[in-house]
Design a protein around this motif. Structure first.
Motif, PDB file in Angstrom:
ATOM      1  N   ASP A  70     -23.465  41.013  53.315  1.00 39.16           N
ATOM      2  CA  ASP A  70     -22.875  40.609  52.087  1.00 39.16           C
ATOM      3  C   ASP A  70     -24.117  39.912  51.223  1.00 39.16           C
ATOM      4  O   ASP A  70     -24.709  39.052  51.615  1.00 39.16           O
ATOM      5  CB  ASP A  70     -21.903  39.812  52.378  1.00 39.16           C
ATOM      6  N   PRO A  71     -24.368  40.697  49.957  1.00 36.36           N
ATOM      7  CA  PRO A  71     -25.414  40.012  49.270  1.00 36.36           C
ATOM      8  C   PRO A  71     -25.318  38.801  48.679  1.00 36.36           C
ATOM      9  O   PRO A  71     -26.171  38.087  48.427  1.00 36.36           O
ATOM     10  CB  PRO A  71     -25.417  41.092  48.111  1.00 36.36           C
ATOM     11  N   GLN A  72     -24.037  38.358  48.687  1.00 35.88           N
ATOM     12  CA  GLN A  72     -23.658  37.080  48.166  1.00 35.88           C
ATOM     13  C   GLN A  72     -23.685  35.955  49.055  1.00 35.88           C
ATOM     14  O   GLN A  72     -23.227  34.905  48.897  1.00 35.88           O
ATOM     15  CB  GLN A  72     -22.316  37.173  47.356  1.00 35.88           C
ATOM     16  N   GLY A  73     -23.605  36.401  50.342  1.00 35.03           N
ATOM     17  CA  GLY A  73     -23.444  35.465  51.422  1.00 35.03           C
ATOM     18  C   GLY A  73     -24.518  34.774  52.160  1.00 35.03           C
ATOM     19  O   GLY A  73     -25.753  35.131  51.976  1.00 35.03           O
ATOM     20  N   ALA A  74     -23.880  33.396  52.527  1.00 28.04           N
ATOM     21  CA  ALA A  74     -25.234  32.607  52.980  1.00 28.04           C
ATOM     22  C   ALA A  74     -25.821  33.085  54.491  1.00 28.04           C
ATOM     23  O   ALA A  74     -26.823  32.798  54.797  1.00 28.04           O
ATOM     24  CB  ALA A  74     -24.665  31.271  53.372  1.00 28.04           C
ATOM     25  N   TRP A  75     -25.177  34.090  55.045  1.00 26.79           N
ATOM     26  CA  TRP A  75     -25.622  34.529  56.433  1.00 26.79           C
ATOM     27  C   TRP A  75     -26.073  35.946  56.288  1.00 26.79           C
ATOM     28  O   TRP A  75     -26.188  36.573  57.250  1.00 26.79           O
ATOM     29  CB  TRP A  75     -24.337  34.416  57.501  1.00 26.79           C
ATOM     30  N   ARG A  76     -26.615  36.460  55.168  1.00 27.39           N
ATOM     31  CA  ARG A  76     -27.001  37.851  54.927  1.00 27.39           C
ATOM     32  C   ARG A  76     -28.279  37.990  55.823  1.00 27.39           C
ATOM     33  O   ARG A  76     -29.347  36.916  55.548  1.00 27.39           O
ATOM     34  CB  ARG A  76     -27.208  37.921  53.216  1.00 27.39           C
ATOM     35  N   MET A  77     -28.398  39.145  56.097  1.00 25.87           N
ATOM     36  CA  MET A  77     -29.707  39.093  56.967  1.00 25.87           C
ATOM     37  C   MET A  77     -30.737  39.571  55.939  1.00 25.87           C
ATOM     38  O   MET A  77     -30.499  40.080  54.777  1.00 25.87           O
ATOM     39  CB  MET A  77     -29.392  40.696  57.949  1.00 25.87           C
ATOM     40  N   PRO A  78     -31.951  39.200  56.111  1.00 25.41           N
ATOM     41  CA  PRO A  78     -33.262  39.351  55.359  1.00 25.41           C
ATOM     42  C   PRO A  78     -33.330  41.048  55.226  1.00 25.41           C
ATOM     43  O   PRO A  78     -33.179  41.617  56.175  1.00 25.41           O
ATOM     44  CB  PRO A  78     -34.560  39.009  55.998  1.00 25.41           C
ATOM     45  N   GLY A  79     -33.845  41.645  54.028  1.00 28.04           N
ATOM     46  CA  GLY A  79     -33.737  42.926  53.714  1.00 28.04           C
ATOM     47  C   GLY A  79     -32.568  43.886  54.037  1.00 28.04           C
ATOM     48  O   GLY A  79     -32.628  45.072  53.960  1.00 28.04           O
ATOM     49  N   GLY A  80     -31.329  43.198  54.052  1.00 27.13           N
ATOM     50  CA  GLY A  80     -30.090  44.259  54.101  1.00 27.13           C
ATOM     51  C   GLY A  80     -29.984  44.923  52.691  1.00 27.13           C
ATOM     52  O   GLY A  80     -30.644  44.680  51.533  1.00 27.13           O
ATOM     53  N   PRO A  81     -29.006  45.749  52.672  1.00 27.86           N
ATOM     54  CA  PRO A  81     -28.890  46.607  51.558  1.00 27.86           C
ATOM     55  C   PRO A  81     -28.015  46.084  50.328  1.00 27.86           C
ATOM     56  O   PRO A  81     -27.521  44.830  50.598  1.00 27.86           O
ATOM     57  CB  PRO A  81     -27.757  47.637  52.367  1.00 27.86           C
ATOM     58  N   GLY A  82     -28.263  46.461  49.287  1.00 27.63           N
ATOM     59  CA  GLY A  82     -27.766  46.124  47.857  1.00 27.63           C
ATOM     60  C   GLY A  82     -26.382  46.989  47.780  1.00 27.63           C
ATOM     61  O   GLY A  82     -26.447  48.033  48.552  1.00 27.63           O
ATOM     62  N   TYR A  83     -25.814  46.553  46.916  1.00 23.92           N
ATOM     63  CA  TYR A  83     -24.453  47.216  46.613  1.00 23.92           C
ATOM     64  C   TYR A  83     -24.565  48.861  46.415  1.00 23.92           C
ATOM     65  O   TYR A  83     -23.704  49.539  46.641  1.00 23.92           O
ATOM     66  CB  TYR A  83     -23.784  46.588  45.314  1.00 23.92           C
ATOM     67  N   ASP A  84     -25.873  49.203  45.696  1.00 18.69           N
ATOM     68  CA  ASP A  84     -25.972  50.418  45.384  1.00 18.69           C
ATOM     69  C   ASP A  84     -26.621  51.127  46.380  1.00 18.69           C
ATOM     70  O   ASP A  84     -27.003  52.361  46.042  1.00 18.69           O
ATOM     71  CB  ASP A  84     -26.784  50.414  44.017  1.00 18.69           C
ATOM     72  N   ASP A  85     -27.067  50.772  47.500  1.00 22.10           N
ATOM     73  CA  ASP A  85     -28.044  51.277  48.424  1.00 22.10           C
ATOM     74  C   ASP A  85     -26.790  52.285  49.220  1.00 22.10           C
ATOM     75  O   ASP A  85     -25.957  51.963  49.572  1.00 22.10           O
ATOM     76  CB  ASP A  85     -28.686  50.523  49.450  1.00 22.10           C
ATOM     77  N   GLU A  86     -27.526  53.270  49.876  1.00 18.29           N
ATOM     78  CA  GLU A  86     -26.725  54.107  50.898  1.00 18.29           C
ATOM     79  C   GLU A  86     -26.882  53.524  52.099  1.00 18.29           C
ATOM     80  O   GLU A  86     -27.704  52.712  52.763  1.00 18.29           O
ATOM     81  CB  GLU A  86     -27.545  55.476  50.904  1.00 18.29           C
ATOM     82  N   VAL A  87     -25.691  53.218  52.718  1.00 19.95           N
ATOM     83  CA  VAL A  87     -25.400  52.522  53.955  1.00 19.95           C
ATOM     84  C   VAL A  87     -24.476  53.833  54.820  1.00 19.95           C
ATOM     85  O   VAL A  87     -23.669  54.088  54.585  1.00 19.95           O
ATOM     86  CB  VAL A  87     -24.638  51.169  53.709  1.00 19.95           C
ATOM     87  N   VAL A  88     -25.088  53.808  56.193  1.00 23.03           N
ATOM     88  CA  VAL A  88     -24.741  54.730  57.039  1.00 23.03           C
ATOM     89  C   VAL A  88     -24.248  53.885  58.240  1.00 23.03           C
ATOM     90  O   VAL A  88     -25.152  53.233  58.932  1.00 23.03           O
ATOM     91  CB  VAL A  88     -25.533  55.859  57.504  1.00 23.03           C
TER      92      VAL A  88
END
Length: 138
Positions: A70-88
Motif C-alpha cells: 500500500d503506497p499510502q500505508g505506514a507499513w509499506r515495504m521500501p521500493g514497493g510498486p506504485g499504483y500504475d506499476d505492473e504487479v504479477v
C-alpha cells in the motif's frame, strides 16, 4: 443492514476475480521482470523452500501483502510498486494469486495480475529457478 452475499462456489469467486484480467504466461515472465514488473511471490515457506524461487521476485507473506504494498500505508515495504506499476502475483498453481491480485486491484493497483499456472508452471517450462529469494519482506 447490508444483505448477506449469496453462497457461491470457489470456481465462481475465481472467475469473478479473473474477469477482465490478463494473466502473465510463464514464458513471458522474464520479459515482464526485465521491463520493471514487480513480481510478488506469496507462496508459503513449506512450498518455497523445497521448490525454489523465481529470480527477481520478492517474497511477501500473503498475510501482510496489502500492508507491504500500500503506497499510502505506514507499513509499506521500501521500493514497493506504485499504483500504475505492473504487479504479477505468484502462488503455487495460479489460484491463490488470482485472489491476491484481485485484492491489490481493490487497493488501486489497476495493473495487478498473476502468473498463469503459478510457480509450478514456471518451473515446468524450464525457466530459471534460484535456491534463495532475491528479497524477502515479512
Amino acid at each position: 443492514m447490508p444483505q448477506p452475499t449469496p453462497p457461491r462456489s470457489i470456481d465462481q469467486v475465481l472467475a469473478e476475480a479473473r474477469a477482465g484480467t490478463s494473466p502473465v504466461e510463464p514464458e513471458a515472465l522474464p520479459a515482464a521482470i526485465a521491463r520493471g514488473a514487480h513480481v510478488i511471490d506469496v507462496r508459503s515457506a513449506v512450498t518455497r523452500e523445497p521448490e525454489g524461487h523465481i529470480p527477481g521476485a520478492v517474497v511477501v507473506e500473503r498475510l501482510v501483502l496489502e500492508w507491504r504494498l500500500d503506497p499510502q500505508g505506514a507499513w509499506r515495504m521500501p521500493g514497493g510498486p506504485g499504483y500504475d506499476d505492473e504487479v504479477v502475483v505468484v502462488c503455487n498453481e495460479g489460484y491463490h494469486s488470482s485472489l491476491a491480485a484481485r485484492d491489490l486491484r481493490a487497493l488501486g493497483f489497476h495493473r495487478a495480475t498473476d502468473l498463469r499456472g503459478g510457480f509450478r508452471a514456471y518451473a515446468a517450462a524450464g525457466l530459471p529457478v534460484a535456491t534463495e529469494p532475491d528479497r524477502y519482506v515479512d
